[in-house]
Enzyme design. Sequence first.
Site, PDB file in Angstrom:
ATOM      1  N   ILE A 155      45.104  42.987 -37.924  1.00  0.00           N
ATOM      2  CA  ILE A 155      44.171  42.000 -38.481  1.00  0.00           C
ATOM      3  C   ILE A 155      44.946  40.907 -39.201  1.00  0.00           C
ATOM      4  O   ILE A 155      45.744  41.173 -40.089  1.00  0.00           O
ATOM      5  CB  ILE A 155      43.188  42.655 -39.477  1.00  0.00           C
ATOM      6  CG1 ILE A 155      42.357  43.742 -38.801  1.00  0.00           C
ATOM      7  CG2 ILE A 155      42.270  41.588 -40.077  1.00  0.00           C
ATOM      8  CD1 ILE A 155      41.434  44.492 -39.745  1.00  0.00           C
ATOM      9  N   HIS A 156      44.663  39.669 -38.812  1.00  0.00           N
ATOM     10  CA  HIS A 156      45.232  38.476 -39.444  1.00  0.00           C
ATOM     11  C   HIS A 156      44.206  37.370 -39.224  1.00  0.00           C
ATOM     12  O   HIS A 156      43.112  37.633 -38.727  1.00  0.00           O
ATOM     13  CB  HIS A 156      46.600  38.135 -38.829  1.00  0.00           C
ATOM     14  CG  HIS A 156      46.559  38.042 -37.347  1.00  0.00           C
ATOM     15  ND1 HIS A 156      46.288  36.871 -36.689  1.00  0.00           N
ATOM     16  CD2 HIS A 156      46.688  38.993 -36.395  1.00  0.00           C
ATOM     17  CE1 HIS A 156      46.286  37.109 -35.378  1.00  0.00           C
ATOM     18  NE2 HIS A 156      46.520  38.383 -35.172  1.00  0.00           N
ATOM     19  N   GLY A 157      44.514  36.156 -39.592  1.00  0.00           N
ATOM     20  CA  GLY A 157      43.533  35.071 -39.514  1.00  0.00           C
ATOM     21  C   GLY A 157      42.887  34.887 -38.159  1.00  0.00           C
ATOM     22  O   GLY A 157      41.670  34.763 -38.045  1.00  0.00           O
TER      23      GLY A 157
ATOM     24  N   ASP B 140      47.220  43.538 -30.397  1.00  0.00           N
ATOM     25  CA  ASP B 140      47.883  42.566 -31.265  1.00  0.00           C
ATOM     26  C   ASP B 140      48.723  43.352 -32.263  1.00  0.00           C
ATOM     27  O   ASP B 140      48.175  44.062 -33.104  1.00  0.00           O
ATOM     28  CB  ASP B 140      46.846  41.713 -31.986  1.00  0.00           C
ATOM     29  CG  ASP B 140      47.462  40.499 -32.668  1.00  0.00           C
ATOM     30  OD1 ASP B 140      48.580  40.628 -33.224  1.00  0.00           O
ATOM     31  OD2 ASP B 140      46.829  39.435 -32.649  1.00  0.00           O
TER      32      ASP B 140
ATOM     33  N   GLY C 148      40.714  38.018 -37.636  1.00  0.00           N
ATOM     34  CA  GLY C 148      39.703  38.200 -38.666  1.00  0.00           C
ATOM     35  C   GLY C 148      38.658  37.110 -38.731  1.00  0.00           C
ATOM     36  O   GLY C 148      37.547  37.348 -39.190  1.00  0.00           O
TER      37      GLY C 148
END
Length: 159
Positions: free
Chosen positions: A16-18, A12, A21
């Site tokens: 790290i993103h919503g 990705d 995470g």
Amino acid sequence: MSDVNLLLTRIDNRLIHGQVGVTWVNHIGANLLIVANDKVSEDEVQQNLMDMVLPDVIQTRYFSLQKTIDVIHKASPRQKIFLVVRDVHDALKLKEGGVPIDFINVGNLHYEEGKKQISSTVSVDEKDIEAFKRLDELGVELDLRRVPSERGRNIIDLL
């Protein structure tokens, strides 16, 4: 050397993103998220921004590719690892370096000039295609899906 409890590896380019995470961490039950990326391993500002997305119960490590190769086998069996890389080339380097990657979730590779879009969230160029094919030759299952509830597709079928 312990058996590495590597639950999932995800490609990705947002790292790290919503979605990563919260959704993926909860879905797989990870308690350690390792971001393997040479640039991010040296960028504390970016690390702090990514940490803000995660629940407090998740530990993070930001390692260079080589450090990931060097230390992943020292992980405690209690560590349920979610490994995130920015692109297919990082994933291939880790696999060829001995990281026990058997399954990769391909989540997001942004469109750029010279890339062809193969799904709503994944675009690739010839070098990416070669790397995906090499991972396939190494026996890695390559599952394209954004979120766990989506039906996955073998990325090789779309190249």
